[in-house]
Design an enzyme around this catalytic site. Sequence first.
Site, PDB file in Angstrom:
ATOM      1  N   HIS A   1     -22.743 -16.752  -7.046  1.00 41.83           N
ATOM      2  CA  HIS A   1     -21.432 -16.121  -6.899  1.00 41.83           C
ATOM      3  C   HIS A   1     -20.670 -16.132  -8.228  1.00 41.83           C
ATOM      4  O   HIS A   1     -20.138 -15.112  -8.675  1.00 41.83           O
ATOM      5  CB  HIS A   1     -20.611 -16.858  -5.842  1.00 41.83           C
ATOM      6  CG  HIS A   1     -20.695 -16.270  -4.470  1.00 41.83           C
ATOM      7  ND1 HIS A   1     -19.985 -15.157  -4.098  1.00 41.83           N
ATOM      8  CD2 HIS A   1     -21.421 -16.634  -3.383  1.00 41.83           C
ATOM      9  CE1 HIS A   1     -20.259 -14.861  -2.834  1.00 41.83           C
ATOM     10  NE2 HIS A   1     -21.124 -15.741  -2.369  1.00 41.83           N
TER      11      HIS A   1
ATOM     12  N   PHE B   1     -14.062 -15.380  -2.874  1.00 42.65           N
ATOM     13  CA  PHE B   1     -14.441 -14.995  -1.514  1.00 42.65           C
ATOM     14  C   PHE B   1     -13.692 -13.768  -1.005  1.00 42.65           C
ATOM     15  O   PHE B   1     -14.224 -12.989  -0.227  1.00 42.65           O
ATOM     16  CB  PHE B   1     -14.218 -16.169  -0.557  1.00 42.65           C
ATOM     17  CG  PHE B   1     -15.242 -17.258  -0.696  1.00 42.65           C
ATOM     18  CD1 PHE B   1     -16.544 -16.974  -1.065  1.00 42.65           C
ATOM     19  CD2 PHE B   1     -14.904 -18.581  -0.443  1.00 42.65           C
ATOM     20  CE1 PHE B   1     -17.498 -17.969  -1.197  1.00 42.65           C
ATOM     21  CE2 PHE B   1     -15.848 -19.585  -0.567  1.00 42.65           C
ATOM     22  CZ  PHE B   1     -17.145 -19.291  -0.939  1.00 42.65           C
TER      23      PHE B   1
ATOM     24  N   HIS C   1     -26.220 -21.079  -3.955  1.00 46.45           N
ATOM     25  CA  HIS C   1     -25.309 -20.069  -3.404  1.00 46.45           C
ATOM     26  C   HIS C   1     -24.077 -19.896  -4.278  1.00 46.45           C
ATOM     27  O   HIS C   1     -23.735 -18.785  -4.706  1.00 46.45           O
ATOM     28  CB  HIS C   1     -24.895 -20.452  -1.985  1.00 46.45           C
ATOM     29  CG  HIS C   1     -23.610 -19.815  -1.537  1.00 46.45           C
ATOM     30  ND1 HIS C   1     -22.409 -20.502  -1.557  1.00 46.45           N
ATOM     31  CD2 HIS C   1     -23.321 -18.572  -1.098  1.00 46.45           C
ATOM     32  CE1 HIS C   1     -21.438 -19.708  -1.138  1.00 46.45           C
ATOM     33  NE2 HIS C   1     -21.969 -18.525  -0.850  1.00 46.45           N
TER      34      HIS C   1
ATOM     35  N   HIS D   1     -15.493 -10.540   5.083  1.00 40.80           N
ATOM     36  CA  HIS D   1     -15.603 -11.813   4.375  1.00 40.80           C
ATOM     37  C   HIS D   1     -14.227 -12.321   3.984  1.00 40.80           C
ATOM     38  O   HIS D   1     -13.925 -13.516   4.103  1.00 40.80           O
ATOM     39  CB  HIS D   1     -16.484 -11.649   3.140  1.00 40.80           C
ATOM     40  CG  HIS D   1     -17.052 -12.927   2.625  1.00 40.80           C
ATOM     41  ND1 HIS D   1     -16.597 -13.543   1.477  1.00 40.80           N
ATOM     42  CD2 HIS D   1     -18.038 -13.724   3.113  1.00 40.80           C
ATOM     43  CE1 HIS D   1     -17.292 -14.652   1.270  1.00 40.80           C
ATOM     44  NE2 HIS D   1     -18.163 -14.801   2.246  1.00 40.80           N
TER      45      HIS D   1
ATOM     46  N   HIS E   1     -16.646 -21.491   5.533  1.00 42.83           N
ATOM     47  CA  HIS E   1     -17.374 -22.152   4.445  1.00 42.83           C
ATOM     48  C   HIS E   1     -17.180 -23.668   4.530  1.00 42.83           C
ATOM     49  O   HIS E   1     -16.324 -24.164   5.248  1.00 42.83           O
ATOM     50  CB  HIS E   1     -16.891 -21.653   3.079  1.00 42.83           C
ATOM     51  CG  HIS E   1     -17.321 -20.263   2.766  1.00 42.83           C
ATOM     52  ND1 HIS E   1     -16.558 -19.159   3.064  1.00 42.83           N
ATOM     53  CD2 HIS E   1     -18.463 -19.783   2.201  1.00 42.83           C
ATOM     54  CE1 HIS E   1     -17.192 -18.067   2.681  1.00 42.83           C
ATOM     55  NE2 HIS E   1     -18.350 -18.416   2.156  1.00 42.83           N
TER      56      HIS E   1
ATOM     57  N   HIS F   1     -22.872 -16.130   8.194  1.00 35.61           N
ATOM     58  CA  HIS F   1     -23.365 -15.124   7.257  1.00 35.61           C
ATOM     59  C   HIS F   1     -24.606 -14.413   7.811  1.00 35.61           C
ATOM     60  O   HIS F   1     -24.838 -13.240   7.493  1.00 35.61           O
ATOM     61  CB  HIS F   1     -23.653 -15.755   5.899  1.00 35.61           C
ATOM     62  CG  HIS F   1     -22.414 -16.088   5.132  1.00 35.61           C
ATOM     63  ND1 HIS F   1     -21.770 -17.305   5.259  1.00 35.61           N
ATOM     64  CD2 HIS F   1     -21.677 -15.359   4.249  1.00 35.61           C
ATOM     65  CE1 HIS F   1     -20.697 -17.306   4.474  1.00 35.61           C
ATOM     66  NE2 HIS F   1     -20.620 -16.141   3.858  1.00 35.61           N
TER      67      HIS F   1
ATOM     68  N   HIS G   1     -26.813 -12.860  -0.280  1.00 29.24           N
ATOM     69  CA  HIS G   1     -26.756 -13.633   0.955  1.00 29.24           C
ATOM     70  C   HIS G   1     -27.984 -13.409   1.839  1.00 29.24           C
ATOM     71  O   HIS G   1     -28.316 -14.274   2.660  1.00 29.24           O
ATOM     72  CB  HIS G   1     -25.465 -13.357   1.720  1.00 29.24           C
ATOM     73  CG  HIS G   1     -24.405 -14.348   1.395  1.00 29.24           C
ATOM     74  ND1 HIS G   1     -24.327 -15.584   2.001  1.00 29.24           N
ATOM     75  CD2 HIS G   1     -23.407 -14.320   0.477  1.00 29.24           C
ATOM     76  CE1 HIS G   1     -23.317 -16.266   1.499  1.00 29.24           C
ATOM     77  NE2 HIS G   1     -22.736 -15.521   0.565  1.00 29.24           N
TER      78      HIS G   1
END
Length: 601
Positions: free
Chosen positions: A338, A355, A334, A176, A199, A208, A368
């Site tokens: 996070h 990230f 999403h 990632h 992204h 993903h 995810h």
Amino acid sequence: MSSSLLHPLTSPFTTSPSKPNTFKARTNGFRVSCNVKPTNDDNNETQKLILPAYNIVDRRNLLVGLGGLCTAANLSNLSSALADPITAPDITSICKDATSNIKLEGAIRTEKCCPPSLGKTIKPFVFPKGGEKVRMRWPAHKGTKEQVEKYKQAIAAMRALPDEHPHSFKQQASIHCAYCNGGYTQVDSGFPDIDIQIHNSWLFFPFHRWYLYFYERILGTLINDPTFALPYWNWDDPAGMELPEIFLGDESNPLYDVYRDPKHQPPLLVDLAFNGSDKDPDIDQKECNLFAVYRDLVRNASDTKSFFGGEYVAGDEPIKSGDKSIGSVEAGTHTAVHRWVGDSNRPNGEDMGNFYSAGYDPVFYCHHANVDRMWKLWKDFGTPGHVEPTKDDWLNASYVFYDENQDLVRVYNKDSVDTRKLKFDYARSDLGELKWSKSRPPKRNVKSQAATIPLGDVKSLDQVKFPVKLDKIIKFRVKRPAVNRTDDQKAKSKELLLINGIKFSADKFVKFDVFVNDKVNVGTDKFPTPCDPEYAGGFAQVPHSERSKMKMTSAARFGLDELLDDTNTEGDEYAVVALVPRTGTQDLTIEEIKIELVPVV
């Protein structure tokens, strides 16, 4: 960064002593296929422009050079034809330190995210054999004792591997980091100085999905279980909105991560519209969360672009160009999860809040898995407009991963669409029983509203000089393309609010909320909550930046058909749009706001 600065990688982890870890530098360029529509409709042959294989040609400069040879009518077609899908390079041969969005002075994880080289060449992806049993992913809060124990055993086995092993906990976390923080460039497409970023575009969902696909199969291999399946954090179900218990405890639990926000532990429910601050405890968080999922999958996801995000092709810079639009789930639930899980006491929000470090928390993969499930549910509903992108630039975008056999494999978006062929699925859900699917915010009582929206100094768009800075609450009057549309008209096209050219500092968490036609709190700077019908949605980004702190550009799309009905404003000629900054917006600017009717395909 020039290709000469991209360094070969070596590792003592070789599987074949007869195959040394050597890297042969690429010396050839690439071929460009320019799919310009023929002028003769009876001619089905595609016209092609072949560029010299020995010379790397910048498509942007080429387009300028060809401008004099093209008519105005076909120049735009040529521009599109010159694009190629995003193509990841050989990840073990060409990689660099992933320094994007990391404040190195406070980092607790390494920015050296490049994978080890085993001296292998990239193989084409092969679907699992037809007789292979489907791996059934399970809700983390309902896991059986056997499922939970196998999961813990697999993660413990992964943690026990040497860091240099491609299946190790560190290497899997670094995937990632490398793909999201500038580890790879578009060198295979002829742009060695432009990073790949998965992204903020239509690459988000398929990348993903592939990441989890290999991660899951690797874990199964480590415990010799070909049926092993990942759990998913079922945060869209009221019973699953707490951080799953299997991740709690201390370091004796292989699923535990110390870098989580200590304030956000059970019995507190996750906030799926988290803006950096915890909400009033009097708010019904469970109901609010259901509204958030409904917005992400229904109200703000009526078409492909709104759900998946905008186009992103070879030659596009992740910071400055591309179609610059983020999908509804990526920008909404999403990102909220996070940031809610990551430790707010850390300068980079490790682990989940950034990230580069997110993959170090086992919760990341569980989260995810549910994000991926949202893609499947969005499609399973069969709603008109709920289809994957069909352009070649999406279908043939590709990435490279180590598989469960330690082989390098190239995978394509087009092969990620059908989970049945990939031999994984999610615990069966009756679509009609999903509570969020029936969680449209309640219609506003007319008696609680003012007769009209007090405009005061609210300006129409033609009175505003763009770009505008969002360092305070701002309101606009936006003219609508039509009023009092019939149900039949709404079935053929959706009314969307488009906020374009959102430029922001990419080294921090950014969030602002959007409200439309608020008639409730007259004369104040207070607004309804994300639980109310006036809330169109929010724009949020986990940090994306370069060490030079460049600005990033994006856009957001919000569905208005239901919102206008629910706020009793379908007949209003103008929509009053309020943008409310929450965090990280001090230097954020917006270039354009408009309302359009988007046809349902």
